[in-house]
Enzyme design. Structure first.
Site, PDB file in Angstrom:
ATOM      1  N   CYS A  28       6.553  -5.788  15.776  1.00  0.00           N
ATOM      2  CA  CYS A  28       6.262  -4.878  16.888  1.00  0.00           C
ATOM      3  C   CYS A  28       4.824  -5.162  17.313  1.00  0.00           C
ATOM      4  O   CYS A  28       3.934  -5.316  16.462  1.00  0.00           O
ATOM      5  CB  CYS A  28       6.424  -3.425  16.455  1.00  0.00           C
ATOM      6  SG  CYS A  28       8.098  -3.081  15.872  1.00  0.00           S
ATOM      7  N   CYS A  83      -0.726   6.250   8.180  1.00  0.00           N
ATOM      8  CA  CYS A  83       0.595   5.905   7.666  1.00  0.00           C
ATOM      9  C   CYS A  83       1.339   5.047   8.680  1.00  0.00           C
ATOM     10  O   CYS A  83       1.325   5.315   9.866  1.00  0.00           O
ATOM     11  CB  CYS A  83       1.329   7.214   7.443  1.00  0.00           C
ATOM     12  SG  CYS A  83       2.872   7.043   6.623  1.00  0.00           S
ATOM     13  N   CYS A 117       3.396   8.382   1.774  1.00  0.00           N
ATOM     14  CA  CYS A 117       3.933   7.369   2.684  1.00  0.00           C
ATOM     15  C   CYS A 117       4.148   6.100   1.861  1.00  0.00           C
ATOM     16  O   CYS A 117       3.214   5.539   1.294  1.00  0.00           O
ATOM     17  CB  CYS A 117       2.905   7.159   3.795  1.00  0.00           C
ATOM     18  SG  CYS A 117       3.419   5.954   4.987  1.00  0.00           S
ATOM     19  N   CYS A 151       1.778  -3.103  16.009  1.00  0.00           N
ATOM     20  CA  CYS A 151       1.740  -2.772  14.582  1.00  0.00           C
ATOM     21  C   CYS A 151       1.042  -3.857  13.770  1.00  0.00           C
ATOM     22  O   CYS A 151       1.409  -5.032  13.844  1.00  0.00           O
ATOM     23  CB  CYS A 151       3.163  -2.567  14.060  1.00  0.00           C
ATOM     24  SG  CYS A 151       3.232  -2.311  12.283  1.00  0.00           S
ATOM     25  N   CYS A 201       6.251  -7.272   7.261  1.00  0.00           N
ATOM     26  CA  CYS A 201       7.461  -6.890   7.993  1.00  0.00           C
ATOM     27  C   CYS A 201       7.848  -8.053   8.892  1.00  0.00           C
ATOM     28  O   CYS A 201       6.986  -8.728   9.446  1.00  0.00           O
ATOM     29  CB  CYS A 201       7.190  -5.642   8.850  1.00  0.00           C
ATOM     30  SG  CYS A 201       8.663  -5.031   9.690  1.00  0.00           S
ATOM     31  N   LEU A 215      11.124   4.944  18.466  1.00  0.00           N
ATOM     32  CA  LEU A 215      11.650   4.656  19.808  1.00  0.00           C
ATOM     33  C   LEU A 215      10.566   3.992  20.666  1.00  0.00           C
ATOM     34  O   LEU A 215      10.748   2.895  21.173  1.00  0.00           O
ATOM     35  CB  LEU A 215      12.156   5.951  20.449  1.00  0.00           C
ATOM     36  CG  LEU A 215      12.954   5.783  21.728  1.00  0.00           C
ATOM     37  CD1 LEU A 215      14.218   4.958  21.504  1.00  0.00           C
ATOM     38  CD2 LEU A 215      13.311   7.141  22.332  1.00  0.00           C
ATOM     39  N   HIS A 216       9.471   4.675  20.869  1.00  0.00           N
ATOM     40  CA  HIS A 216       8.248   4.133  21.494  1.00  0.00           C
ATOM     41  C   HIS A 216       8.357   3.746  22.962  1.00  0.00           C
ATOM     42  O   HIS A 216       7.338   3.442  23.588  1.00  0.00           O
ATOM     43  CB  HIS A 216       7.717   2.912  20.719  1.00  0.00           C
ATOM     44  CG  HIS A 216       7.416   3.179  19.290  1.00  0.00           C
ATOM     45  ND1 HIS A 216       6.823   4.327  18.844  1.00  0.00           N
ATOM     46  CD2 HIS A 216       7.631   2.429  18.169  1.00  0.00           C
ATOM     47  CE1 HIS A 216       6.678   4.285  17.531  1.00  0.00           C
ATOM     48  NE2 HIS A 216       7.168   3.151  17.093  1.00  0.00           N
ATOM     49  N   GLU A 270       0.811  -1.217   0.000  1.00  0.00           N
ATOM     50  CA  GLU A 270       0.000   0.000   0.000  1.00  0.00           C
ATOM     51  C   GLU A 270       0.843   1.265   0.000  1.00  0.00           C
ATOM     52  O   GLU A 270       1.972   1.267   0.465  1.00  0.00           O
ATOM     53  CB  GLU A 270      -0.894   0.018   1.254  1.00  0.00           C
ATOM     54  CG  GLU A 270      -1.970  -1.042   1.187  1.00  0.00           C
ATOM     55  CD  GLU A 270      -2.819  -1.119   2.454  1.00  0.00           C
ATOM     56  OE1 GLU A 270      -3.878  -1.720   2.394  1.00  0.00           O
ATOM     57  OE2 GLU A 270      -2.414  -0.564   3.490  1.00  0.00           O
ATOM     58  N   GLY A 330       6.719  -2.306   6.204  1.00  0.00           N
ATOM     59  CA  GLY A 330       8.068  -2.852   6.144  1.00  0.00           C
ATOM     60  C   GLY A 330       9.132  -2.024   6.831  1.00  0.00           C
ATOM     61  O   GLY A 330       8.921  -0.874   7.198  1.00  0.00           O
TER      62      GLY A 330
HETATM   63  N1  SAH Z   1       9.349  -0.166  10.033  1.00  0.00           N
HETATM   64  C1  SAH Z   1       9.600   1.220  10.138  1.00  0.00           C
HETATM   65  C2  SAH Z   1       8.739   2.064   9.239  1.00  0.00           C
HETATM   66  C3  SAH Z   1       7.288   1.668   9.092  1.00  0.00           C
HETATM   67  S1  SAH Z   1       6.286   1.873  10.514  1.00  0.00           S
HETATM   68  C4  SAH Z   1       9.476   1.656  11.589  1.00  0.00           C
HETATM   69  O1  SAH Z   1       9.000   0.883  12.396  1.00  0.00           O
HETATM   70  O2  SAH Z   1       9.884   2.766  11.871  1.00  0.00           O
HETATM   71  C5  SAH Z   1       6.055   3.645  10.567  1.00  0.00           C
HETATM   72  C6  SAH Z   1       5.614   4.192  11.929  1.00  0.00           C
HETATM   73  O3  SAH Z   1       4.257   3.833  12.247  1.00  0.00           O
HETATM   74  C7  SAH Z   1       6.465   3.629  13.048  1.00  0.00           C
HETATM   75  O4  SAH Z   1       6.848   4.634  13.946  1.00  0.00           O
HETATM   76  C8  SAH Z   1       5.528   2.661  13.672  1.00  0.00           C
HETATM   77  O5  SAH Z   1       5.938   2.346  14.962  1.00  0.00           O
HETATM   78  C9  SAH Z   1       4.195   3.370  13.579  1.00  0.00           C
HETATM   79  N2  SAH Z   1       3.041   2.506  13.825  1.00  0.00           N
HETATM   80  C10 SAH Z   1       2.887   1.229  13.433  1.00  0.00           C
HETATM   81  N3  SAH Z   1       1.677   0.744  13.852  1.00  0.00           N
HETATM   82  C11 SAH Z   1       1.068   1.741  14.518  1.00  0.00           C
HETATM   83  C12 SAH Z   1      -0.207   1.859  15.166  1.00  0.00           C
HETATM   84  N4  SAH Z   1      -1.068   0.847  15.191  1.00  0.00           N
HETATM   85  N5  SAH Z   1      -0.531   3.042  15.738  1.00  0.00           N
HETATM   86  C13 SAH Z   1       0.348   4.084  15.669  1.00  0.00           C
HETATM   87  N6  SAH Z   1       1.543   4.037  15.062  1.00  0.00           N
HETATM   88  C14 SAH Z   1       1.930   2.869  14.492  1.00  0.00           C
HETATM   89 FE1  SF4 Z   2       7.747  -3.532  11.102  1.00  0.00          FE
HETATM   90 FE2  SF4 Z   2       7.788  -0.878  11.617  1.00  0.00          FE
HETATM   91 FE3  SF4 Z   2       5.566  -2.353  12.040  1.00  0.00          FE
HETATM   92 FE4  SF4 Z   2       7.664  -2.676  13.645  1.00  0.00          FE
HETATM   93  S1  SF4 Z   2       6.432  -0.815  13.397  1.00  0.00           S
HETATM   94  S2  SF4 Z   2       6.424  -4.333  12.711  1.00  0.00           S
HETATM   95  S3  SF4 Z   2       9.342  -2.415  12.198  1.00  0.00           S
HETATM   96  S4  SF4 Z   2       6.520  -1.940  10.063  1.00  0.00           S
END
Ligand code: SAH
Ligand code: SF4
Length: 450
Positions: free
Chosen positions: A196, A423, A185, A199, A192, A302-303, A172, A247
């Site tokens: 996480c 995004c 985006c 995610c 991926c 970072l989170h 997407e 990804g």
């Molecule tokens: N893999 C890379 C880039 C894609 S994710 C990364 O993790 O940085 C892009 C951003 O969206 C990341 O900061 C990710 O943690 C955040 N993200 C993913 N799922 C989410 C969700 N359900 N709610 C809010 N942010 C989310």
């Molecule tokens: Fe992959 Fe980024 Fe999602 Fe973590 S937040 S599972 S690294 S896409």
């Protein structure tokens, strides 16, 4: 598509091209007589070039299950898609198809410009290339776009495309318009490997790296859809790119680098590296290379500020811990006060959103003297997710504490919620297909090639 035919016509004049047209034409006509065998050898050569195995990815043990390296599938009609090739690769591809070196060099330059500056997808429109050569090009090559399975527009103007590759892989892209910018985006992988826990993308079963063509193809498609050809620096809607789709971009380094180089090339899409941001969950060994070889802005997911919480929600932390990650950020080439590193922080209720954690975040960023800004992202829930979004009051207080610590910490407003387009939280219909089904589809396509 708007093409500047007038200027192209001028460029078409033999004097402007600096070649003897009759001879060049005869030569190219001779080359058209390829045997089937030559054709096949040529296709095999270029395919090998395009799908050359990527450098082994650093795989941190059980935390990061091995992504399935799958070569990009060939088109059923056997033609080569020129999208994603650098100028040199394009020249080599034309030479391998039979053009003599000088002719290949000239044509590569012209075709590259048509592709990335004019958005052309049809060789017949390339008015500075001899007409007699158009069928020869069309028989062997295409200038493709990702297949659009579904295009959605949100009430707030956000657009989302569900795309499908020739081997049935879905991914997407999302376009988010704002008052002063428009951000695309872009996805770097199907799924991926990193899992996480908050995610949705991380729950996809199948993972494959997108090719450079599939990555830059998302930008081309968005430009088509926004009517932004020919490429010009002023008045664009698509002004920024974030590698925050599906990804982990640093696990697909070569393709992401090659695609972003195409995006940044001043003769083509011409987006400045200052307007491109690559987001990583913290693949520490690849961060310096990203700075040196791509040079775009860095965002780090970072989170969490403690090992315990980050180990849980970003499992890659068990391999590359917070200190190691922040040191890699401090060493990131090109980061300074004018080009800050963005730290993404997803707000999860009662998990990572306390005052103490906000204070610790400030301490850490100061300790490493990082030119930083923090993006607070309210968690976007999905069915089956184990977390809830922090309350607006909590998010506000968290943000205030960071601001009080002298670091900017805006709350990112979720966009495109009605079309599920936030995004970085993308997940496609691909999950509905099993690996076996996808393998079968790929095998059928391969068989159709003979
Ligand atoms: N893999 C890379 C880039 C894609 S994710 C990364 O993790 O940085 C892009 C951003 O969206 C990341 O900061 C990710 O943690 C955040 N993200 C993913 N799922 C989410 C969700 N359900 N709610 C809010 N942010 C989310
Ligand atoms: Fe992959 Fe980024 Fe999602 Fe973590 S937040 S599972 S690294 S896409």
């Amino acid at each position: 598509m708007k093409l500047d035919r007038g200027r192209a016509h001028v460029r078409n004049a033999p004097a402007a091209r600096g070649i003897a047209p009759a001879r060049a034409l005869r030569r190219s006509a001779e080359r058209v007589t390829h045997t089937e065998l030559e054709n096949r050898a040529h296709i095999a050569y270029v395919r090998a070039m395009l799908t050359e195995p990527a450098a082994p990815m650093p795989i941190p043990g059980h935390i990061d299950p091995v992504p399935v390296p799958r070569a990009a599938a060939a088109r059923p009609d056997g033609r080569i898609d020129l999208i994603g090739l650098s100028k040199d690769q394009l020249r080599e591809t034309l030479a391998a198809a039979g053009l003599e070196p000088r002719q290949a060099k000239l044509r590569a330059k012209q075709i590259w410009h048509w592709i990335y500056n004019r958005g052309a997808t049809d060789f017949a429109l390339m008015t500075d290339i001899a007409k007699a050569q158009h069928p020869w090009l069309t028989e062997r090559f295409v200038i493709g776009r990702p297949e659009v399975v579904e295009a959605q527009v949100s009430s707030d103007g956000t657009r989302k495309w569900l795309l499908r590759s020739p081997d049935g892989q879905d991914y997407e892209a999302v376009f988010i318009p704002d008052a002063d910018r428009g951000t695309l985006c872009v996805s770097s992988q199907v799924g991926c490997t990193l899992n996480c826990t908050f995610c949705h993308t991380g729950t996809m079963r199948l993972v494959r790296n997108l090719t450079a063509g599939e990555i830059v193809g998302q930008v081309m498609l968005a430009r088509d859809s926004l009517g932004e050809w020919p490429s010009q620096p002023e008045g664009r809607m698509l002004t920024n790119i974030v590698m925050m789709g599906m990804g982990e971009p640093l696990y697909n380094f070569d393709a992401v680098r090659d695609a972003l180089k195409l995006v940044m090339d001043g003769d083509g899409l011409a987006l400045s590296k200052r307007r491109i941001t690559l987001s990583t969950s913290g693949v520490v060994p690849m961060m310096a290379r990203a700075g040196e070889e791509i040079g775009v802005n860095l965002a780090v997911s970072l989170h969490a500020v403690t090992k315990e919480v980050r180990d849980e929600i970003v499992p890659l932390n068990r391999k590359y811990g917070i200190e190691q990650l922040l040191q890699a950020c401090a060493d990131y080439p090109g980061a300074n006060n004018a080009r800050r590193i963005t730290f993404e922080y997803v707000m999860l209720k009662d998990k990572n959103d306390s005052d103490a954690e906000a204070h610790e975040l400030v301490r850490l960023l100061r300790h490493y003297q990082l030119p930083a800004k923090v993006n607070l992202i309210p968690f976007n829930p999905w069915p089956g997710a184990a977390y809830e979004t922090s309350t607006p009051e909590r998010v506000r207080r968290f943000s205030e504490i960071i601001f009080e610590g002298g670091i900017s910490a805006p709350v990112r407003t979720p966009r495109g919620r009605d079309i599920d387009a936030a995004c970085g939280q993308l997940k496609t219909a691909a999950e509905k297909k099993s690996r076996a089904e996808l393998d079968r589809i790929a095998a059928e396509k391969q068989a159709a090639l003979g």
